[in-house]
Design an enzyme around this catalytic site. Structure first.
Site, PDB file in Angstrom:
ATOM      1  N   ASP A   1       4.690 -22.188   6.915  1.00  7.77           N
ATOM      2  CA  ASP A   1       3.956 -20.948   7.203  1.00  7.77           C
ATOM      3  C   ASP A   1       3.760 -20.938   8.729  1.00  7.77           C
ATOM      4  OD1 ASP A   1       2.318 -18.619   6.716  1.00  7.77           O
ATOM      5  OD2 ASP A   1       0.581 -19.856   7.121  1.00  7.77           O
ATOM      6  N   SER A   2       3.216 -19.837   9.241  1.00  6.08           N
ATOM      7  CA  SER A   2       2.936 -19.793  10.683  1.00  6.08           C
ATOM      8  C   SER A   2       1.731 -20.661  11.048  1.00  6.08           C
ATOM      9  CB  SER A   2       2.647 -18.350  11.103  1.00  6.08           C
ATOM     10  OG  SER A   2       1.476 -17.911  10.458  1.00  6.08           O
TER      11      SER A   2
ATOM     12  N   TYR B   1       3.199 -14.569  12.882  1.00  5.80           N
ATOM     13  CA  TYR B   1       4.544 -14.132  12.492  1.00  5.80           C
ATOM     14  C   TYR B   1       4.603 -12.621  12.246  1.00  5.80           C
ATOM     15  CZ  TYR B   1       6.839 -18.708  11.628  1.00  5.80           C
ATOM     16  OH  TYR B   1       7.445 -19.937  11.753  1.00  5.80           O
ATOM     17  N   GLY B   2       3.507 -12.066  11.774  1.00  5.16           N
ATOM     18  CA  GLY B   2       3.501 -10.651  11.387  1.00  5.16           C
ATOM     19  C   GLY B   2       3.783  -9.687  12.523  1.00  5.16           C
TER      20      GLY B   2
ATOM     21  N   CYS C   1       4.755 -18.168   2.986  1.00  7.66           N
ATOM     22  CA  CYS C   1       4.518 -17.161   4.012  1.00  7.66           C
ATOM     23  C   CYS C   1       5.172 -15.875   3.537  1.00  7.66           C
ATOM     24  CB  CYS C   1       5.154 -17.633   5.318  1.00  7.66           C
ATOM     25  SG  CYS C   1       5.155 -16.378   6.594  1.00  7.66           S
TER      26      CYS C   1
ATOM     27  N   THR D   1       5.496 -13.081   5.207  1.00  2.00           N
ATOM     28  CA  THR D   1       6.274 -12.431   6.266  1.00  2.00           C
ATOM     29  C   THR D   1       7.710 -12.956   6.304  1.00  2.00           C
ATOM     30  OG1 THR D   1       4.212 -12.246   7.501  1.00  2.00           O
ATOM     31  CG2 THR D   1       6.250 -11.874   8.723  1.00  2.00           C
TER      32      THR D   1
ATOM     33  N   CYS E   1      -0.768 -11.879   2.268  1.00  3.67           N
ATOM     34  CA  CYS E   1      -0.492 -12.777   3.392  1.00  3.67           C
ATOM     35  C   CYS E   1      -1.268 -14.035   3.025  1.00  3.67           C
ATOM     36  CB  CYS E   1      -1.001 -12.181   4.693  1.00  3.67           C
ATOM     37  SG  CYS E   1      -1.126 -13.398   6.029  1.00  3.67           S
ATOM     38  N   THR E   2      -0.630 -15.190   3.169  1.00  7.01           N
ATOM     39  CA  THR E   2      -1.281 -16.413   2.665  1.00  7.01           C
ATOM     40  C   THR E   2      -2.522 -16.793   3.469  1.00  7.01           C
ATOM     41  OG1 THR E   2       0.347 -17.702   3.908  1.00  7.01           O
ATOM     42  CG2 THR E   2       0.770 -17.363   1.559  1.00  7.01           C
TER      43      THR E   2
HETATM   44  N1  DGL Z   1       0.655 -16.374   6.431  1.00 14.39           N
HETATM   45  C1  DGL Z   1       1.811 -15.612   6.714  1.00 14.39           C
HETATM   46  C2  DGL Z   1       2.060 -14.549   5.691  1.00 14.39           C
HETATM   47  O1  DGL Z   1       1.847 -14.839   4.533  1.00 14.39           O
HETATM   48  C3  DGL Z   1       2.029 -15.258   8.181  1.00 14.39           C
HETATM   49  C4  DGL Z   1       0.901 -14.624   8.909  1.00 14.39           C
HETATM   50  C5  DGL Z   1       1.187 -14.411  10.394  1.00 14.39           C
HETATM   51  O2  DGL Z   1       1.440 -15.413  11.089  1.00 14.39           O
HETATM   52  O3  DGL Z   1       1.192 -13.252  10.840  1.00 14.39           O
HETATM   53  O4  DGL Z   1       2.507 -13.481   5.949  1.00 14.39           O
END
Ligand code: DGL
Length: 266
Positions: A19-20, A51-52, A82, A84, A189-190
């Site tokens: 994940d990020s 990441y988003g 994740c 994203t 989003c996790t």
């Molecule tokens: N936790 C990730 C997700 O489920 C990424 C969130 C991010 O870094 O923007 O989308």
């Protein structure tokens, strides 16, 4: 999803998560509770978070480097914890590596599409996930009757990573106020389940769906079906691309790390 590895002692090899940042721990903690005899790797790409807000090209580069790292580490399966990267990179990368890959969105949408009594579903996610419209597309594949409203909450990931949850009521409410009347709301989003204690100030907690528990059950049953389960826990290793102390601090709601994660640049 076909399984294509050739190693002999494969069952002892780790299940790897990425994940990020700390978001993937919402999934990791549930998988670990269901499968305590597994070995685990976890990579939080904290240097490149959020990441988003990244482009498809950047997300493909990040995910490919992480998959290759897990390949070198001998992972038997990789969990894309994740949304994203599952939205933006899974379809493009899924056949490039020698392990089984579990993407969160594509795994849980068949279940989300058929929830009892749910006709209208809101999906709160990162901007990249919302822009891909993958939740609408996947859910409609399994149940064309379900109405899906997708909305992004670009500030929520940083609230979690910067441990500002206790002061986040206004930023959380701002997004909830934009939602139409719906039956349930998916935290897509996790990172967002970390905000449940704030979300439930505004709506009953059972209005929200954290897909990680169903995702964990799906992973367990698929590994079982493929004869890939291990019978003895030996290790779990955590890695980040920056700020290990911050990772430990932000992660506490979902998982107590016993030592600092190792910093690696891929
Ligand atoms: N936790 C990730 C997700 O489920 C990424 C969130 C991010 O870094 O923007 O989308």
């Amino acid at each position: 999803m076909e399984f294509r590895t050739t190693s002999n002692n494969i069952n002892r090899n780790p299940i790897a998560f990425f994940d990020s940042g700390v978001g993937g721990l919402t999934v990791f903690s549930k998988v670990k509770a269901l499968l305590p005899n597994e070995n685990y790797l976890y990579f939080g790409d904290t240097k490149n978070m959020p990441y988003g807000e990244k482009s498809e090209k950047e997300l493909l580069e990040f995910a490919d480097k992480i998959f290759k790292f897990f390949e070198r580490e001998g992972a038997k399966a990789v969990v894309m914890a994740c949304n994203t990267t599952s939205a933006v990179t899974y379809e493009k990368l899924k056949n490039n590596y020698n392990f089984k890959i579990y993407p969160i969105i594509q795994s849980v949408c068949p279940y989300l599409a058929n929830l009892n009594g749910v006709k209208k579903l809101a999906v709160i996610a990162t901007s990249a996930t919302v822009n891909s419209h993958i939740y609408s597309k996947e859910i409609k594949k399994y149940n064309p009757q379900t109405e899906v409203f997708e909305i992004d909450a670009p500030k929520w990931v940083k609230i979690v990573e910067e441990h500002r949850i206790n002061e986040s009521s206004n930023e959380v409410k701002e997004i909830l106020d934009k939602l139409p009347e719906v039956d349930r709301i998916v935290l897509a989003c996790t990172h967002y389940p970390y905000l449940l204690m704030v979300l439930k100030e505004f709506m009953p907690a059972d209005k929200f769906i954290d897909p990680s528990l169903d995702f964990a059950r799906i992973i367990k049953s698929d590994l079982e079906k493929n004869g890939l389960l291990n019978d003895k826990f030996e290790y779990e290793k955590f890695y980040v691309s920056s700020s290990p102390e911050n990772f430990v601090k932000s992660s506490q709601v979902f998982y107590e790390l016993t030592e600092l994660p190792k910093v690696i640049i891929l």
